[in-house]
Scaffold this active site. Structure first.
Site, PDB file in Angstrom:
ATOM      1  N   PHE A  40       9.064  -0.325   6.244  1.00  0.00           N
ATOM      2  CA  PHE A  40       7.846  -0.379   5.442  1.00  0.00           C
ATOM      3  C   PHE A  40       6.694  -0.876   6.316  1.00  0.00           C
ATOM      4  CE2 PHE A  40       6.042  -2.383   1.259  1.00  0.00           C
ATOM      5  CZ  PHE A  40       5.270  -1.266   1.014  1.00  0.00           C
ATOM      6  N   THR A  42       3.062  -2.324   7.426  1.00  0.00           N
ATOM      7  CA  THR A  42       2.136  -3.331   6.910  1.00  0.00           C
ATOM      8  C   THR A  42       0.945  -2.671   6.215  1.00  0.00           C
ATOM      9  OG1 THR A  42       2.790  -4.850   8.662  1.00  0.00           O
ATOM     10  CG2 THR A  42       0.724  -5.334   7.533  1.00  0.00           C
ATOM     11  N   GLY A  43       0.434  -1.590   6.782  1.00  0.00           N
ATOM     12  CA  GLY A  43      -0.687  -0.885   6.155  1.00  0.00           C
ATOM     13  C   GLY A  43      -0.357  -0.387   4.766  1.00  0.00           C
ATOM     14  N   PHE A  44       0.851   0.140   4.590  1.00  0.00           N
ATOM     15  CA  PHE A  44       1.269   0.594   3.266  1.00  0.00           C
ATOM     16  C   PHE A  44       1.584  -0.588   2.352  1.00  0.00           C
ATOM     17  CE2 PHE A  44       2.502   4.611   5.573  1.00  0.00           C
ATOM     18  CZ  PHE A  44       1.506   5.398   5.006  1.00  0.00           C
ATOM     19  N   VAL A  46      -0.067  -3.403   2.300  1.00  0.00           N
ATOM     20  CA  VAL A  46      -1.381  -3.809   1.795  1.00  0.00           C
ATOM     21  C   VAL A  46      -1.791  -2.904   0.631  1.00  0.00           C
ATOM     22  CG1 VAL A  46      -3.853  -3.902   2.363  1.00  0.00           C
ATOM     23  CG2 VAL A  46      -2.154  -4.920   3.916  1.00  0.00           C
ATOM     24  N   GLY A  47      -1.625  -1.598   0.800  1.00  0.00           N
ATOM     25  CA  GLY A  47      -1.962  -0.672  -0.273  1.00  0.00           C
ATOM     26  C   GLY A  47      -1.125  -0.898  -1.520  1.00  0.00           C
ATOM     27  N   GLU A  50      -2.497  -3.880  -3.304  1.00  0.00           N
ATOM     28  CA  GLU A  50      -3.739  -3.481  -3.979  1.00  0.00           C
ATOM     29  C   GLU A  50      -3.429  -2.714  -5.264  1.00  0.00           C
ATOM     30  OE1 GLU A  50      -7.495  -2.655  -1.651  1.00  0.00           O
ATOM     31  OE2 GLU A  50      -5.961  -1.764  -0.352  1.00  0.00           O
ATOM     32  N   GLY A  70     -10.956  -3.163  -2.866  1.00  0.00           N
ATOM     33  CA  GLY A  70     -10.544  -4.321  -2.085  1.00  0.00           C
ATOM     34  C   GLY A  70     -11.633  -4.703  -1.101  1.00  0.00           C
ATOM     35  N   HIS A  77       3.298 -10.634   6.526  1.00  0.00           N
ATOM     36  CA  HIS A  77       4.350  -9.617   6.427  1.00  0.00           C
ATOM     37  C   HIS A  77       5.550 -10.235   7.128  1.00  0.00           C
ATOM     38  CE1 HIS A  77       5.511  -5.078   6.558  1.00  0.00           C
ATOM     39  NE2 HIS A  77       6.444  -5.844   6.010  1.00  0.00           N
ATOM     40  N   ARG A 121     -10.910  -8.457  -4.768  1.00  0.00           N
ATOM     41  CA  ARG A 121     -11.402  -7.145  -5.173  1.00  0.00           C
ATOM     42  C   ARG A 121     -12.782  -7.337  -5.804  1.00  0.00           C
ATOM     43  NH1 ARG A 121      -7.885  -3.561  -4.330  1.00  0.00           N
ATOM     44  NH2 ARG A 121      -8.892  -1.936  -5.549  1.00  0.00           N
TER      45      ARG A 121
END
Length: 141
Positions: A40, A42-44, A46-47, A50, A70, A77, A121
């Site tokens: 998995f 880290t960028g995903f 975060v999404g 969100e 955001g 992570h 957000r």
């Protein structure tokens, strides 16, 4: 924003990790990412956090005219999650300051705590936001 948008709102969101949400899929244009492990990204992550925050508060907005974007993320992570495990995000709205919303967030993959931290957000009016973006896009050369 509805009067019900108040600190204390909590939400739990689950998602089974597919190969398309792993590090090599984050930027397939990058040879450095492509050779990294299928865990998995880290960028995903975060999404995903969100997404859970959005799901938590959408009933308290005049959706879809009002939406949130955001503006800040400060999360760890802490553990790698392989394809096939289900991750669970738990989010809690802890502050409402005008249109700025602050959440405590955490995620677990059924084995390890994989993330924790804070996420902010901002509530937008979608029509006004789109108008500002159109104006900004006129500067593209």
């Amino acid at each position: 924003m509805k009067e019900s948008l108040q600190p204390g709102i909590q939400y739990e969101h689950k998602f089974k990790i597919p190969k398309s949400k792993t590090v090599p899929s984050l930027y397939p244009e990058s040879e450095e990412f492509v050779v990294m492990p299928d865990v998995f990204a880290t960028g995903f992550l975060v999404g995903f956090l969100e997404w859970a925050c959005i799901k938590a508060i959408n009933p308290h907005l005049d959706w879809p005219q009002e939406q949130t974007l955001g503006t800040h993320i400060n999360v760890s992570h802490e553990a790698a999650t392989p394809v096939g495990l289900e991750v669970t995000a738990k989010v809690k709205l802890i502050a409402v300051d005008g249109k700025k919303l602050t959440f405590e967030v955490e995620a677990h993959d059924g084995v390890d705590l994989i993330s924790k931290g804070l996420h902010e957000r901002f509530v937008i009016n979608r029509q006004k936001f789109d108008e500002r973006i159109k104006t900004k896009a006129k500067n593209i050369v």
